[in-house]
Design an enzyme around this catalytic site. Structure first.
Site, PDB file in Angstrom:
ATOM      1  N   ASP A 475      50.134  36.847  36.681  1.00  0.00           N
ATOM      2  CA  ASP A 475      48.671  36.928  36.778  1.00  0.00           C
ATOM      3  C   ASP A 475      48.240  37.438  38.149  1.00  0.00           C
ATOM      4  O   ASP A 475      49.027  37.443  39.112  1.00  0.00           O
ATOM      5  CB  ASP A 475      48.100  35.523  36.515  1.00  0.00           C
ATOM      6  CG  ASP A 475      46.763  35.583  35.796  1.00  0.00           C
ATOM      7  OD1 ASP A 475      46.084  36.620  35.878  1.00  0.00           O
ATOM      8  OD2 ASP A 475      46.389  34.579  35.152  1.00  0.00           O
ATOM      9  N   ASP A 545      40.308  38.015  29.113  1.00  0.00           N
ATOM     10  CA  ASP A 545      40.058  36.571  29.080  1.00  0.00           C
ATOM     11  C   ASP A 545      39.039  36.228  28.001  1.00  0.00           C
ATOM     12  O   ASP A 545      38.778  35.047  27.752  1.00  0.00           O
ATOM     13  CB  ASP A 545      39.539  36.089  30.453  1.00  0.00           C
ATOM     14  CG  ASP A 545      40.688  35.697  31.372  1.00  0.00           C
ATOM     15  OD1 ASP A 545      41.836  35.696  30.915  1.00  0.00           O
ATOM     16  OD2 ASP A 545      40.417  35.402  32.552  1.00  0.00           O
TER      17      ASP A 545
HETATM   18  C1  GLA Z   1      43.503  33.976  34.358  1.00  0.00           C
HETATM   19  C2  GLA Z   1      44.189  34.388  33.080  1.00  0.00           C
HETATM   20  C3  GLA Z   1      44.092  33.288  32.065  1.00  0.00           C
HETATM   21  C4  GLA Z   1      44.751  32.045  32.621  1.00  0.00           C
HETATM   22  C5  GLA Z   1      44.102  31.660  33.926  1.00  0.00           C
HETATM   23  C6  GLA Z   1      44.849  30.527  34.601  1.00  0.00           C
HETATM   24  O1  GLA Z   1      42.143  33.849  34.179  1.00  0.00           O
HETATM   25  O2  GLA Z   1      43.636  35.573  32.587  1.00  0.00           O
HETATM   26  O3  GLA Z   1      44.712  33.673  30.861  1.00  0.00           O
HETATM   27  O4  GLA Z   1      46.116  32.275  32.798  1.00  0.00           O
HETATM   28  O5  GLA Z   1      44.071  32.754  34.839  1.00  0.00           O
HETATM   29  O6  GLA Z   1      44.302  30.192  35.802  1.00  0.00           O
END
Ligand code: GLA
Length: 723
Positions: A475, A545
């Site tokens: 990420d 997201d």
């Molecule tokens: C980002 C990712 C999510 C999740 C969060 C965790 O927003 O896109 O899928 O993994 O971080 O903090």
């Protein structure tokens, strides 16, 4: 030979069955763009250059007033000598001047494509490469324009190498990857724009006078813009018409722009964004630019996408994953967020196994004191209050259940509240004396530093070497600010943006080649760094997201311009949806998620029994047809209308499926016969629900009647096997 040099006409013809690309040499010095389009049997030169003595034009050869760099269709710009359109490069000499005279010197044709030094690029195959060297005698600088032509794809790649053969350093203030002048302006410009949770909106507008540009200065390619543009005929649709598409293989700041200039040509330019860049090119050093993929289609936007999908799947993603099926996963984020204990995870895992899930992914919250987003990034040691036997213990228990185990990392980040920050405050991107701006309460590690790169390589290989981790979600959840490094002198601070990306690529290259069996999923708050640079290392991306099925139908539609469904992570998430509050049927969430790489992101322990059964049925269906959904050809059949209805097709040699998403239900529905368009005309397809046998031709041309549906957000699946 697919690349021919005609010494008499002084031109290069790059040619395969699908496209031709012609470059001329004028006055033994200047490279001109002569043609890009449908394949020509040979190039005779019918579209000769205009010879006009134009007012206000400057002339490099005073005896020839009809020749001016002011209007010549170029393959790269010139600098300070009369080409006043947008430039592909800008070099500052030691004496401070922005002036160069690059002239053609020599060329080389080889039958291979070499990897680019330190940068991702399309991989070798049946490729011919042309390198044209231009030289500035005064400063002993060389600029090599590199073109690779794939035999089986309507694709050419372009990049540039800058070499300093002189004794003095020079400064690259702009080091673009490609430029070309197309001799017309009657195009629509297509780009993909967006925001966090709203990625890949398709924007289309006619070109107009002046410059139209998209770019990123955020340190990543960004959810705001994809490093891509396409020029299409105004009449081009999904199904028909000419498309010239350009996509930059790079994950940092970029510019993609078109200039409609005074005499009716369109100058296209792509490369690293110049405002946030400079590079000190010392004596004997080389600078390599990222690569651009040029994709030509006469079959509309679906034609363009077919080429991107095939070439990215076959020549971009890591070889291990090109043909390998992807597991159905359960991700803990929307079920647990930061709040979990091993016991709950194991209960989820039991149900996951029962429903047919294959990979259990533990998301954020497993390390340090990470109970919210205020701390611990950088402290990659498990929290034993949550995981009493640590990651190793949890992974063993998951494996005992015959599930694979995956883990979330955000390696590039550091929390101010972390042991790593206490130990190494100098490892953070920063400019002395200025405060560091936080984003999601975190700072960014200085990946331009070798010691930081090595630390991350060691930390990640430590986890991977245990053999207990089958998947990593990588990420990256904020953009870059205070982009300075304590490890570099003042004169190199403008290199840090690009050095960050090079550092990231070095880490990814090392880790992914050391552990090729680990499946890496790219993520940057969803599609914040969904670009071909990242896909070179990681074969799939968490697309957004936003997991709402309606929003996803559009986000995935937009991304499918460039990426096949197998590259797009898509999860069935709970309702009411956590991002928008919408309630959509489970069947719809399932079919939209199957139109990407299927996963689940909900609390299985908290579902009604019938939903668990339905999920198990969805997964069994998906597994039975996984090669259709993951590796079939994907065609868009219907762009979303005002009611958000949309449709697409998956097809292989054995079967085909149409997914029709109804969007908002409405009463006075118009006649709707959806044409499949891309089935084999002579083949017979048997409907797997009704048993009816229908010719491909009939489905393609007469279509299937979409019934009236009295339900918002319903989805229909039409599914045939070829008999
Ligand atoms: C980002 C990712 C999510 C999740 C969060 C965790 O927003 O896109 O899928 O993994 O971080 O903090």
């Amino acid at each position: 030979m697919p690349i021919l040099f005609d010494s008499e006409k002084q031109c290069f013809h790059l040619k395969n069955d699908q496209l031709s690309y012609v470059i001329g040499i004028e006055k033994d010095k200047y490279l001109t763009h002569r043609y890009f389009g449908k394949s020509l049997p040979f190039y005779a030169g019918s579209n000769s250059l205009q010879e006009i003595d134009r007012g206000f034009a400057t002339n490099p050869d005073p005896t020839d007033r009809k020749f001016s760099l002011n209007s010549l269709p170029m393959e790269t710009s010139s600098q300070g000598t009369g080409d006043h359109r947008i430039s592909n490069y800008q070099i500052r000499s030691t004496n401070g001047a922005n002036l160069t005279n690059f002239f053609y010197r020599e060329h080389q044709i080889t039958s291979e494509k070499k990897p680019l030094n330190g940068l991702p690029s399309l991989r070798n195959g049946q490729v011919t490469t042309l390198e044209i060297s231009l030289y500035d005698e005064i400063q002993s600088l060389e600029m090599i324009l590199v073109y690779s032509l794939y035999e089986e794809y309507p694709v050419i790649t372009r990049s540039v190498r800058y070499l300093n053969h002189g004794t003095q350093s020079v400064y690259l203030e702009n080091a673009g990857s490609m430029l070309m002048d197309l001799p017309r302006t009657d195009f629509d410009l297509i780009t993909l724009n967006g925001a966090h949770t709203n990625e890949a909106n398709i924007a289309r507008q006619p070109l107009h006078s002046g410059i139209q540009k998209i770019e990123s200065s955020r340190g990543t390619s960004s959810p705001q813009h994809q490093p891509f543009l396409a020029l299409v005929e105004p009449s081009t649709t999904e199904f028909h018409g000419e498309v010239f598409a350009f996509h930059l293989i790079y994950s940092g700041n970029f510019t993609a722009q078109v200039e409609v200039e005074q005499y009716g040509s369109s100058r296209v330019q792509l490369g690293i964004q110049p405002e946030t860049f400079e590079w000190c090119l010392k004596s004997t050093e080389i600078f390599q630019t990222p690569e651009v993929v040029l994709n030509y289609s006469t079959d509309g936007l679906n034609g363009m996408s077919q080429t991107f999908h095939r070439i990215y799947q076959n020549k971009l993603v890591p070889p291990t994953w090109q043909k390998k099926q992807r597991p159905v996963l359960l991700n803990t984020w929307e079920a647990n967020y930061f709040d979990f204990h091993e016991k709950e995870l194991l209960a989820q895992a039991d149900l996951a196994k029962e429903t047919g899930i294959e990979l259990f992914v533990l998301d954020d919250g497993w390390f340090g004191q990470r109970n919210d987003d205020a701390s611990s990034l950088g402290d990659w040691q498990e929290n034993t209050e949550k995981l009493p036997q640590g990651i190793a213990g949890l992974a063993d228990k998951i494996h005992q259940k015959e599930l694979q185990f995956g883990l979330w990392f955000e390696p590039e980040m550091i929390s101010k509240n972390s042991r790593l920050f206490e130990a190494h405050p100098d490892w953070v991107l920063q400019v002395p004396a200025y405060p560091m701006t936080e984003g999601r309460r975190q700072l960014v590690l200085d990946l331009s530093r070798r010691d930081v790169q090595d630390y991350l390589i060691d930390m990640l290989s430590g986890y991977l070497a245990t053999g207990k981790i089958d998947y990593i979600k990588w990420d990256m959840n904020r953009h870059l600010t205070e982009v300075g490094s304590l490890a570099f002198p003042a004169s190199q601070q403008k290199e840090i943006h690009h050095r960050y990306v090079l550092g990231l690529y070095r880490i990814l290259e090392t880790i992914t080649s050391q552990f090729p069996a680990c499946l890496f999923e790219n993520c940057s708050s969803g599609g914040g760094r969904f670009d071909p640079g990242m896909m070179y290392y990681m074969p799939q991306t968490w697309t957004s997201d936003n997991s709402d099925a309606l929003c996803r139908s559009q986000i995935q539609y937009g991304y499918s311009y460039l990426y096949p469904p197998v590259m797009m992570g898509a999860h069935v998430s709970p309702v009411p949806n956590h991002q928008v509050g919408r309630i959509t049927p489970l069947q719809t969430r399932g079919l939209i998620a199957m139109s990407g790489n299927l996963g689940y992101e909900l609390d299985l322990t908290n579902l009604p029994a019938d939903e668990q059964t339905n999920i198990a049925e969805q997964i069994a269906f998906y597994k039975a047809h996984r090669s259709l959904f993951q590796f079939g050809r994907f065609y868009r059949l219907q762009p979303a209308n005002d009611f958000f209805a949309t449709a697409w097709l998956f097809v292989t040699e054995e079967e085909a499926a149409v997914i029709y998403f109804n969007g908002l239900a409405r009463p006075a529905v118009p006649i709707h016969q959806l044409k499949t368009r891309y089935l084999e005309e002579q083949a017979i397809y048997q409907d797997l629900t009704t048993g009816q046998k229908i010719s491909g031709a009939e489905l393609n041309h007469a279509g299937i009647t979409i019934p009236r549906i009295k339900e918002d957000f319903a989805t229909l699946l039409f599914h045939w096997k070829k008999v």
